[in-house]
Design an enzyme around this catalytic site. Structure first.
Site, short mmCIF file in Angstrom:
data_model
loop_
_atom_site.label_atom_id
_atom_site.label_comp_id
_atom_site.label_asym_id
_atom_site.label_seq_id
_atom_site.Cartn_x
_atom_site.Cartn_y
_atom_site.Cartn_z
N GLN A 90 -7.41 0.36 4.69
CA GLN A 90 -8.15 -0.11 5.86
C GLN A 90 -9.61 -0.40 5.54
OE1 GLN A 90 -6.94 -0.83 8.90
NE2 GLN A 90 -4.85 -0.14 8.53
N THR A 104 9.99 -7.68 -12.04
CA THR A 104 9.33 -8.94 -12.36
C THR A 104 8.01 -9.06 -11.60
OG1 THR A 104 11.44 -10.04 -12.76
CG2 THR A 104 9.58 -11.46 -12.29
N GLY A 126 0.82 -1.20 0.00
CA GLY A 126 0.00 0.00 0.00
C GLY A 126 0.86 1.25 0.00
N CYS A 174 3.16 1.36 11.49
CA CYS A 174 4.16 2.05 10.68
C CYS A 174 4.89 3.12 11.46
CB CYS A 174 3.53 2.63 9.43
SG CYS A 174 3.14 1.35 8.24
N ASN A 215 -6.45 4.59 9.77
CA ASN A 215 -5.86 3.36 10.31
C ASN A 215 -5.77 3.34 11.83
OD1 ASN A 215 -3.96 5.44 9.57
ND2 ASN A 215 -2.33 4.07 10.26
#
Lengths: 385, 385
Positions: free
Chosen positions: B186, B244, B69, B329, B147
């Protein structure tokens, strides 16, 4: 019969890595959370970090996890650029797009760029790099081994020359650069990855070329070198890369690294020699791209006159042989490979390049099968022209 | 007894997602490779993309896979900034760091920034946003649900007002902005994610909040909106994100989305009410942060006077209860939460905030256990002061 010879694009995942990832997916916590769930994930993530650091003779805090080799390359280049704001960058004409494109963007933002040319086998001359260094050179980025033609660049020699150059600088200038970044994605499985012996400041590698997970890359950042993050947000990775840590992929990468067996890989040069010499013997108007010596032991890149590589790859697929067109990252590009152009492949050979990349699972029987099928496929393609 | 109440930081992975990932890891090819191995990986990746697009009522080509995110938020913000080079950006004071930090960086590069304040429950007033729009406003970024405190923002209303605003612009200016980005990480599990009904140009969500894999995020980019990539290199994701493709994570995300059951989640508001009302009843000097209505059904954020949250979390851990400190975070940050400050939480309550985030696995028994343990833990912590 299925013969997978596209290991330079992506290796099959080792079952032991898969098992480790499956186990670690049950560590449901967020490694940054302040609770036991998070703590368990954090402890194992940090153990993996320490193990991965040991593999390149680095310290755990010098490891920054990213989501891919491409992201690690971008982080190194933009991170240095963001730190210095302006200056001169040296790289080579045959780097991966995830190095060349960021450098191209920086050129548009006022950075001065020099791309060193390579010889007919793809080798960079370390002296040529040294001669280009200016007072304001902030970054030198050279790949360890080329992804298309397997040329192994003299990284250690460049590192040594750079060290000498820096030792002559006044003390105050030594922290300024030039910093040395090496993209080692194709080399990890086969070559010396000791960052001190190589003399690098940044080193990129990833999981998907060493039988590990996709979606995980590493940027080694030498201690005390602060760089700006590419992805901003949380304080993960000591403020060098935001985003919830991908525990399962990190643990999978550590497992994959523990399984690298440089002894076992010694079978490859023999298979490679056998493959190359027989191709050159059995097929007319074919050209080996890249060197005979100092070449990755898993790489065979050939150009076939008079046929496009897509035709050949399609026909090989029908026989269960999965090869590549040189680089998966540019496989849908219409332009001929920048690497083949840089080594001066004649125009008539530019569109028929095929890369066979061997892997741990490759055996002589596979090569014999390809040697049986390939000449027929080429003959067929040529006859349809 | 173990009670995991940190689902807003990371949800446990659903076993069916794990199984799907394990299966898809055997698709060893590189989705960008021109051979059958790559083709199989590519076909399944594109099927997953189409399914994920349907979930938000978008087209497959509007889906850009990222690694998180945070990366998706960075891609939207820097992608728009890189496109317009200068201008005005509107956001809110309570966004996730992966929105606030990129915007902060752009402020340093000459962009003008307005961060809208929120009311005491964390709500943004759509009119306040509209009133701030200037001729050169290029981006508006508002989170769908906070959040830390679970406040659900009036995204649909903002989208509607923006549509009206744009419809009055001269035709030539309509493509210029303001573009509307929403971080929905969220919200994905609980709220309407239909991009047309929401009226958004960019939408961020990810796997690790919906019982899916870590290491995968999505940025919805409305058709015809070209943005510059954050990670440069190969042409993956239609040139919008190099690296990738992470096939296993993409297929795991598609599986996780297929398992979202909005009906099943209807049990949560009742558990949440029960939890909140009992906490307020049983514990003195406690404060509910965030709203009572229009709140994510899994979020409970309380502040406890007189104790630091780390002490309480440690004690809860000892009883097998895993809660969070507000945001994973920023969990190692020393500063009090920017969200709690923005809603005007009194100073004496700022350091004692705890977030309990319920999940699919949460049952009444878990809540009863917490309601038994928590008052004792708080009493103990308070007595040690």
């Amino acid at each position: 019969m299925t013969v997978y010879l596209d290991n330079a694009a992506a290796t099959p995942i080792d079952n032991r890595v898969k098992k480790e990832m499956s186990r670690s997916m049950d560590l449901c916590g967020n490694p940054s959370s302040f609770n036991d769930g998070g703590r368990a994930a954090r402890v194992q993530t940090e153990q993996a970090r320490a193990q991965i650091a040991r593999f390149i003779n680095a310290r755990p805090e010098e490891i920054v996890f990213t989501s891919s080799g491409s992201e690690a390359n971008n982080t190194a280049i933009f991170g240095v650029a963001d730190k210095f704001r302006s200056g001169h960058i040296i790289s080579t004409a045959i780097e991966h797009p995830s190095v060349l494109e960021p450098i191209g963007k920086l050129a548009g933002e006022g950075f001065k760029i020099d791309l060193v040319s390579v010889d007919a086998e793809g080798f960079v001359n370390p002296r040529n790099i040294l001669n280009l260094i200016k007072k304001d050179t902030v970054l030198i980025s050279v790949m360890y081994a080329n992804n298309e033609i397997g040329t192994i660049e003299p990284i250690r020699e460049i590192g040594k020359l750079l060290k000498e150059y820096r030792s002559k600088l006044p003390l105050s200038a030594r922290n300024r650069g030039p910093l040395f970044h090496v993209d080692a994605c194709q080399a990890t499985e086969y070559l010396n990855m000791n960052v001190h012996e190589l003399g690098v400041d940044f080193l990129t590698f990833n999981g998907s070329k060493i039988y590990g997970p996709k979606g995980i890359g590493v940027l080694y950042v030498k201690r005390d070198l602060e760089i700006k993050p590419l992805i901003l947000g949380g304080n993960q990775e000591r403020g060098r890369r935001a985003g919830t840590e991908n525990t399962a992929a990190i643990l999978g990468l550590a497992k994959a690294i523990s399984l690298i067996n440089k002894k076992e890989n010694k079978k490859l040069p023999k298979l490679q020699d056998y493959f190359i010499s027989n191709i050159l013997k059995k097929i007319s108007d074919v050209r080996l791209n890249g060197p005979k010596k100092n070449r990755l032991p898993n790489n065979i890149n050939i150009s076939i006159f008079g046929v496009g590589n897509e035709e050949i790859l399609l026909q090989l697929d029908k026989h269960g042989i999965h090869a590549g067109s040189g680089s998966a990252c540019t496989s849908h590009a219409v332009e001929p490979s920048h690497v083949l152009k840089a080594i001066g492949v004649p125009k008539k050979y530019l569109n028929g390049a095929i890369r066979f990349s061997l892997g741990r699972q490759t055996i002589k029987k596979d090569i014999d099968y390809v040697l049986k099928v390939l000449p027929k496929v080429i003959e067929k393609c040529r006859s349809l022209r």
